[in-house]
Design a protein around this motif. Structure first.
Motif, mmCIF file in Angstrom:
data_model
loop_
_atom_site.group_PDB
_atom_site.id
_atom_site.type_symbol
_atom_site.label_atom_id
_atom_site.label_comp_id
_atom_site.label_asym_id
_atom_site.label_seq_id
_atom_site.Cartn_x
_atom_site.Cartn_y
_atom_site.Cartn_z
ATOM 1 N N PHE A 53 0.825 -1.206 0.000
ATOM 2 C CA PHE A 53 0.000 0.000 0.000
ATOM 3 C C PHE A 53 0.859 1.256 0.000
ATOM 4 C CE2 PHE A 53 -3.473 -2.694 1.782
ATOM 5 C CZ PHE A 53 -4.370 -2.465 0.757
ATOM 6 N N ILE A 54 1.903 1.253 0.808
ATOM 7 C CA ILE A 54 2.789 2.417 0.872
ATOM 8 C C ILE A 54 3.444 2.648 -0.483
ATOM 9 C CG2 ILE A 54 4.946 3.288 1.887
ATOM 10 C CD1 ILE A 54 4.031 1.883 4.518
ATOM 11 N N CYS A 55 3.939 1.578 -1.097
ATOM 12 C CA CYS A 55 4.525 1.701 -2.440
ATOM 13 C C CYS A 55 3.485 2.177 -3.449
ATOM 14 C CB CYS A 55 5.116 0.367 -2.893
ATOM 15 S SG CYS A 55 6.621 -0.089 -2.066
ATOM 16 N N GLY A 56 2.265 1.660 -3.330
ATOM 17 C CA GLY A 56 1.197 2.065 -4.238
ATOM 18 C C GLY A 56 0.883 3.545 -4.135
ATOM 19 N N TYR A 57 0.813 4.062 -2.907
ATOM 20 C CA TYR A 57 0.519 5.479 -2.733
ATOM 21 C C TYR A 57 1.700 6.356 -3.131
ATOM 22 C CZ TYR A 57 -4.045 4.706 -0.727
ATOM 23 O OH TYR A 57 -5.371 4.367 -0.562
ATOM 24 N N ILE A 58 2.927 5.916 -2.855
ATOM 25 C CA ILE A 58 4.101 6.662 -3.312
ATOM 26 C C ILE A 58 4.121 6.700 -4.840
ATOM 27 C CG2 ILE A 58 6.635 6.621 -3.445
ATOM 28 C CD1 ILE A 58 6.618 5.556 -0.553
ATOM 29 N N SER A 59 3.843 5.556 -5.452
ATOM 30 C CA SER A 59 3.773 5.482 -6.907
ATOM 31 C C SER A 59 2.699 6.424 -7.446
ATOM 32 C CB SER A 59 3.472 4.043 -7.326
ATOM 33 O OG SER A 59 3.109 3.984 -8.681
ATOM 34 N N CYS A 60 1.556 6.443 -6.790
ATOM 35 C CA CYS A 60 0.445 7.306 -7.207
ATOM 36 C C CYS A 60 0.861 8.773 -7.166
ATOM 37 C CB CYS A 60 -0.761 7.055 -6.308
ATOM 38 S SG CYS A 60 -2.195 8.061 -6.690
ATOM 39 N N VAL A 61 1.531 9.175 -6.099
ATOM 40 C CA VAL A 61 1.956 10.573 -5.959
ATOM 41 C C VAL A 61 2.951 10.941 -7.064
ATOM 42 C CG1 VAL A 61 3.312 12.139 -4.494
ATOM 43 C CG2 VAL A 61 1.491 10.747 -3.495
ATOM 44 N N PHE A 62 3.945 10.080 -7.293
ATOM 45 C CA PHE A 62 4.928 10.378 -8.337
ATOM 46 C C PHE A 62 4.284 10.349 -9.721
ATOM 47 C CE2 PHE A 62 8.328 8.948 -5.288
ATOM 48 C CZ PHE A 62 8.884 10.210 -5.146
ATOM 49 N N TYR A 63 3.404 9.392 -9.940
ATOM 50 C CA TYR A 63 2.769 9.244 -11.242
ATOM 51 C C TYR A 63 1.885 10.450 -11.559
ATOM 52 C CZ TYR A 63 0.925 6.429 -15.123
ATOM 53 O OH TYR A 63 0.579 5.949 -16.354
ATOM 54 N N LEU A 64 1.075 10.847 -10.573
ATOM 55 C CA LEU A 64 0.239 12.040 -10.774
ATOM 56 C C LEU A 64 1.106 13.285 -10.905
ATOM 57 C CD1 LEU A 64 -2.656 11.301 -8.280
ATOM 58 C CD2 LEU A 64 -2.851 11.460 -10.761
ATOM 59 N N GLY A 65 2.163 13.357 -10.112
ATOM 60 C CA GLY A 65 3.045 14.514 -10.163
ATOM 61 C C GLY A 65 3.815 14.636 -11.458
ATOM 62 N N SER A 66 3.910 13.544 -12.199
ATOM 63 C CA SER A 66 4.694 13.577 -13.432
ATOM 64 C C SER A 66 4.063 14.434 -14.522
ATOM 65 C CB SER A 66 4.891 12.155 -13.972
ATOM 66 O OG SER A 66 3.665 11.635 -14.473
#
Length: 163
Positions: A53-66
């Motif tokens: 879950f932590i990796c998923g949310y970190i991924s989500c933040v970076f992905y959206l931020g891209s």
């Protein structure tokens, strides 16, 4: 500027190193814990699931931020020159089909749907969120193409000889 980019890159590398070290250790611990079977309730999360879950949310933040740097750059320049629309179009197709695959394999029973959605929320937010941001990039391509066409027409008139 370049200092904030450098700080971002250093932070990104540190996060990757930390995750690269933590996750294999947790996998080893999980394998050791499986030998001593401990019963747990279905609603509790173990360390591996929580790490996911932590990796998923970190991924989500970076992905959206891209997408925000490109959206902002296009907005400031009032142009999409040098940006490949095909990249965004293919990313839109990929995000749409990935998000739909998660939604379409949702369990049939209502009681499992909520749990399923909660377990897949970071990836759904990432794929559908970036899809929405890519739609904004598409709008920029349409708006700024018309703006560029009008400006190129004006420039052509200005350089034409009067006689």
């Amino acid at each position: 500027g370049s200092k904030s980019l450098k700080n971002f890159c250093v932070t990104w590398i540190m996060v990757c190193i930390a995750l690269g070290g933590i996750l294999p250790c947790q996998l080893l611990l999980r394998n050791q814990d499986q030998s001593a079977v401990i019963e747990r309730s279905n609603n509790s999360l173990d360390m591996i699931e929580m790490s996911g879950f932590i990796c998923g949310y970190i991924s989500c933040v970076f992905y959206l931020g891209s997408r925000f740097p490109q959206l902002y750059k296009n907005f400031r320049r009032r142009s999409t020159e040098g940006t490949s629309y095909l990249l965004f179009a293919l990313a839109m197709m990929g995000n749409c089909t990935y998000g739909l695959s998660l939604v379409l394999k949702m369990p049939a029973t209502e009681s499992f749907r909520t749990l399923y959605l909660l377990h897949h929320l970071p990836w759904l937010m990432g794929s559908f969120g970036v899809l929405v941001l890519d739609i904004f990039v598409t709008v920029q391509f349409i708006l700024y193409r018309q703006h560029e066409a009008r400006q190129s027409g004006l420039v052509a008139l200005e350089v034409e000889p009067l006689l």
